[in-house]
Design a protein around this motif. Structure first.
Motif, PDB file in Angstrom:
ATOM      1  N   SER A   7       5.323  -2.768   3.106  1.00 34.56           N
ATOM      2  CA  SER A   7       5.042  -3.728   2.030  1.00 34.56           C
ATOM      3  C   SER A   7       3.594  -4.204   2.098  1.00 34.56           C
ATOM      4  O   SER A   7       2.917  -4.317   1.065  1.00 34.56           O
ATOM      5  N   SER A  65       7.761  -7.824  -0.522  1.00 36.79           N
ATOM      6  CA  SER A  65       7.965  -6.832  -1.575  1.00 36.79           C
ATOM      7  C   SER A  65       8.536  -7.494  -2.834  1.00 36.79           C
ATOM      8  O   SER A  65       8.018  -7.294  -3.944  1.00 36.79           O
ATOM      9  N   LEU A  74       7.607   1.086  -4.128  1.00 37.87           N
ATOM     10  CA  LEU A  74       8.370   0.152  -3.296  1.00 37.87           C
ATOM     11  C   LEU A  74       9.772   0.699  -3.018  1.00 37.87           C
ATOM     12  O   LEU A  74      10.283   0.600  -1.893  1.00 37.87           O
ATOM     13  N   LEU A 104      12.219  -0.705  -0.113  1.00 35.42           N
ATOM     14  CA  LEU A 104      11.951  -2.139  -0.207  1.00 35.42           C
ATOM     15  C   LEU A 104      12.555  -2.704  -1.490  1.00 35.42           C
ATOM     16  O   LEU A 104      12.624  -2.011  -2.508  1.00 35.42           O
TER      17      LEU A 104
END
Length: 365
Positions: free
Chosen positions: A183, A269, A297, A302
């Protein structure tokens, strides 16, 4: 071995990135010669590496001690600070002592804070062992412990005399910790460097798989980007605030769910996605760009939204304590993305925009 110089008002120091760091006497010896050292680490690192670390340092210095703490965000407290200081006093550690923090962000933040206040300041070397700490928290001199009202509310700016990064520590790290660290890696691309974002899109799987050359390049690029920002703004008053992108909401999430229930990386995130939806009100960022950020992501495993049971009012009540918020009556201060790789600091944002961005993030995702 790669080396990056950090320029600070207190002292200039180097970040050294090297495999098998604990075989590199040339890195440690000039720093600890004639000093007594105290290693601060956690139970996970101690179980895997302490025997080798202790043997290495006993060959280099006159006196060696270590302090082993249990792992977890809850250790960033006054109680732990008091415990460490009591041990240092018991062993008659003076200002000729140097602390060596070997661990993730918790160990680094906590040890740095102790170093900054023990006998008005003693030297510290940071040896980060997680991806998140290697690319972010060990660099720049931020130290801190948590408070009921927020994360890192009690702390100092206190730079280490050196940072030693050994990517091989990551080979024994649980995969979820690699995802968490990504992240902060992705944050650099979103906020500072479009080319780096492109590079991450192509290489994210190689980083997750810890392919040596790609991993080392990733760590170096992140450290280089952060060092350039820090050298311009040591005390987080202007440009460096950009590195807090997503952290306003991320820290609120960590507080809301209880420290440790979401990893720092997971919370950041989700926080970045809220900041991106907020950016739509103040820039020309389009849905295609948002989708690209979401995709990378997701590839990094995430989250792209916060806890379902966390309402906009829960966020707003917590972000009032965020360190960037200097004048709540005039509105919130946030980091806004103009496009991938370009960001700015926006002040006096009305609460209605914050609330709407949080709602959009939850609805869209």
């Amino acid at each position: 071995m790669k080396k990056i110089s950090i320029l600070s008002q207190r002292n200039n120091y180097s970040i050294v990135i090297s495999k098998n760091l604990f075989k590199k006497k040339s890195f440690f010896y000039p720093l600890i010669y004639t000093r007594n050292i105290v290693v601060i680490t956690d139970t996970n690192i101690a179980r895997l590496y302490l025997k080798k670390i202790k043997s290495f340092f006993l060959k280099l210095c006159f006196k060696y001690q270590h302090i082993i703490l249990s792992s977890g965000e809850h250790k960033k407290s006054f109680n732990t600070v008091k415990k460490i200081i009591s041990i240092l006093l018991k062993h008659q550690c003076n200002r000729n002592t140097i602390l060596i923090a070997i661990g993730g962000g918790v160990i680094g933040d906590l040890s740095g804070f102790v170093a900054s206040i023990y006998q008005r300041g003693i030297p510290i070397i940071q040896i980060p062992t997680t991806l998140l700490s290697q690319v972010d928290s060990s660099i720049g001199g931020k130290t801190g412990i948590n408070h009921l009202f927020g994360k890192n509310m009690i702390g100092s700016f206190y730079h280490p005399i050196a940072v030693g990064i050994d990517p091989t520590f990551l080979y024994t790290l649980p995969k979820k910790e690699i995802f968490s660290g990504l992240s902060e890696v992705i944050k650099y691309g979103i906020t500072l460097n479009l080319k780096f974002f492109y590079w991450l899109e192509k290489n994210i799987k190689k980083i997750i798989n810890l392919e040596t050359k790609t991993l080392q390049n990733c760590i170096y690029k992140c450290c280089k980007l952060k060092s350039e920002i820090i050298s311009k703004d040591i005390y987080d008053l202007k440009t460096r605030m950009i590195l807090n992108f997503g952290h306003t909401y991320g820290h609120a999430i960590e507080n809301f769910v209880g420290y440790g229930n979401w990893s720092h990386g997971q919370a950041i995130s989700a926080g970045m996605m809220i900041s991106i939806y907020l950016s739509k009100y103040f820039s020309n960022i389009d849905n295609f760009t948002i989708k690209r950020i979401q995709n990378i992501l997701i590839k990094a495993k995430l989250p792209i939204h916060g806890p379902k049971n966390m309402s906009p009012e829960d966020y707003i009540n917590l972000i009032k304590y965020d360190k960037k918020q200097n004048d709540i009556d005039s509105g919130f201060t946030e980091i806004i993305i103009r496009s991938i790789g370009k960001s700015t600091i926006k002040k006096n944002i009305e609460t209605s925009f914050i609330r709407s961005a949080i709602q959009q993030c939850h609805i869209q995702n």
